[in-house]
Design a protein around this motif. Structure first.
Motif, PDB file in Angstrom:
ATOM      1  N   GLU A  20      -7.323   4.722   5.932  1.00  0.00           N
ATOM      2  CA  GLU A  20      -6.893   5.795   5.033  1.00  0.00           C
ATOM      3  C   GLU A  20      -5.964   5.298   3.932  1.00  0.00           C
ATOM      4  O   GLU A  20      -5.800   5.953   2.922  1.00  0.00           O
ATOM      5  N   GLY A  21      -5.345   4.162   4.129  1.00  0.00           N
ATOM      6  CA  GLY A  21      -4.334   3.700   3.176  1.00  0.00           C
ATOM      7  C   GLY A  21      -2.990   4.356   3.465  1.00  0.00           C
ATOM      8  O   GLY A  21      -2.904   5.325   4.222  1.00  0.00           O
ATOM      9  N   CYS A  22      -1.940   3.807   2.858  1.00  0.00           N
ATOM     10  CA  CYS A  22      -0.578   4.346   3.045  1.00  0.00           C
ATOM     11  C   CYS A  22       0.190   4.079   1.747  1.00  0.00           C
ATOM     12  O   CYS A  22      -0.344   3.458   0.838  1.00  0.00           O
ATOM     13  N   ARG A  24       2.316   1.960   0.932  1.00  0.00           N
ATOM     14  CA  ARG A  24       2.407   0.531   0.611  1.00  0.00           C
ATOM     15  C   ARG A  24       1.151   0.014  -0.094  1.00  0.00           C
ATOM     16  O   ARG A  24       1.219  -0.883  -0.930  1.00  0.00           O
ATOM     17  N   CYS A  25      -0.023   0.572   0.264  1.00  0.00           N
ATOM     18  CA  CYS A  25      -1.270  -0.032  -0.222  1.00  0.00           C
ATOM     19  C   CYS A  25      -2.120   0.858  -1.121  1.00  0.00           C
ATOM     20  O   CYS A  25      -3.132   0.414  -1.637  1.00  0.00           O
ATOM     21  N   SER A  26      -1.744   2.113  -1.315  1.00  0.00           N
ATOM     22  CA  SER A  26      -2.685   2.979  -2.045  1.00  0.00           C
ATOM     23  C   SER A  26      -2.610   2.845  -3.566  1.00  0.00           C
ATOM     24  O   SER A  26      -3.501   3.305  -4.260  1.00  0.00           O
ATOM     25  N   TYR A  37      -5.916  -6.928   3.607  1.00  0.00           N
ATOM     26  CA  TYR A  37      -5.499  -6.108   4.743  1.00  0.00           C
ATOM     27  C   TYR A  37      -4.079  -5.610   4.538  1.00  0.00           C
ATOM     28  O   TYR A  37      -3.201  -6.372   4.117  1.00  0.00           O
ATOM     29  N   CYS A  38      -3.868  -4.317   4.818  1.00  0.00           N
ATOM     30  CA  CYS A  38      -2.515  -3.778   4.745  1.00  0.00           C
ATOM     31  C   CYS A  38      -1.881  -3.825   6.137  1.00  0.00           C
ATOM     32  O   CYS A  38      -2.323  -3.117   7.037  1.00  0.00           O
ATOM     33  N   PRO A  39      -0.844  -4.645   6.307  1.00  0.00           N
ATOM     34  CA  PRO A  39      -0.234  -4.772   7.639  1.00  0.00           C
ATOM     35  C   PRO A  39       0.472  -3.485   8.082  1.00  0.00           C
ATOM     36  O   PRO A  39       0.666  -3.280   9.280  1.00  0.00           O
TER      37      PRO A  39
HETATM   38 ZN    ZN Z   1      -1.408   0.655   3.965  1.00  0.00          ZN
END
Ligand code: ZN
Length: 281
Positions: A20-22, A24-26, A37-39
């Motif tokens: 879904e993303g968050c 930090r990464c969207s 990859y988003c840790p």
């Molecule tokens: Zn993320």
């Protein structure tokens, strides 16, 4: 190759993410990923904003390591997987005006059966191993609406001959064939409806070197004879070098370099590409 012509296949902004993303990464511009990859939320960004054109009669290579996103890209283009965002236009489909990814599942099946052929690394995904070879070819023709049995037999024999499988073996099941022959049957099946585009995903990986060379040689020969456009994915720059006019280099879900294959081999720009080219020497 004729790059003056309009592209036959246009890909724009194709993205595929798993998760879904968050926060930090969207943000697309500043994702803060560890490779792809988003840790923080464990989302994997397999393909990020991929755009390219494929021209009539062109062989376009996509090279990258395992996990670079190249096979996910191929799955998306053949509707084996749904894209997250992006568009694809095929000039022979509704004059290239409709995004293929927005078509109904029935239309996608039609596009897949009539306008594309795909050869998988693992023949299990491309063939019914317990159908006869000619039955496998007929299956794709039936899916495209052919009903005439003698016509299918004639076309099937012609295709098997083209891929150098003796016609007397047409009733044999691919499960009894060698790896190289299984790939040849896949190629025959993929070509059965004379599609303008062929997608080849690591088709010679895992084969013995001599078999690999003969399959690549066959593909090269067929491409010249049929003038078909090919999208060729491989982790092996040697394979790409042998077949591709132009090459895209993928790393961590992104295209990091592209150009004429000769140019990339002679003067690689990105450190990763330089390393790939080095490994060929
Ligand atoms: Zn993320």
């Amino acid at each position: 190759m004729n790059t003056i012509d309009e592209p036959i296949f246009k890909i724009r902004g194709l993205s595929k993410q798993f998760g879904e993303g968050c926060p930090r990464c969207s943000d697309k511009q500043n994702r803060n990923l560890d490779k792809n990859y988003c840790p923080a939320c464990r989302t994997v960004y397999s393909c990020q904003d991929i755009s390219f054109d494929l021209h009539p009669g062109e062989v376009l290579g996509i090279v990258g390591e395992s996990g670079s996103g190249k096979s996910t890209l191929m799955k998306c283009l053949y509707f084996d997987q749904e894209v997250t965002t992006g568009s694809a236009f095929l000039h022979v489909y509704k004059n290239g005006t409709c995004n293929l990814f927005e078509q109904s599942s029935q239309q996608k099946r039609q596009i897949r059966n009539e306008l594309m052929g795909k050869v998988y690394q693992n023949p299990i995904f491309g063939l019914r191993m317990n159908f006869s070879s000619i039955g496998n070819i007929a299956e794709k023709m039936i899916a495209a609406g052919t009903r005439n049995v003698s016509m299918m037999e004639a076309r099937g024999s012609e295709l098997l001959t083209q891929v150098h499988i003796p016609v007397y073996r047409m009733k044999e099941e691919p499960q009894h064939f060698s790896g190289g022959m299984q790939q040849r049957v896949q190629i025959a099946k993929a070509l059965s409806n004379k599609p303008p585009i062929l997608l080849l995903d690591e088709v010679t990986t895992g084969l013995d070197l001599s078999v690999q060379a003969s399959v690549l040689d066959l593909i090269k020969h067929l491409q010249r004879e049929l003038g078909i456009s090919i999208l060729l994915v491989s982790h092996d720059l040697g394979v790409i070098r042998m077949l591709s006019d132009r090459t895209l280099v993928m790393l961590d879900g992104q295209i990091i370099e592209q150009g004429l294959t000769d140019q990339i081999l002679e003067d690689p720009q990105h450190a990763y590409t330089q390393q790939l080219v080095q490994s060929l020497l």
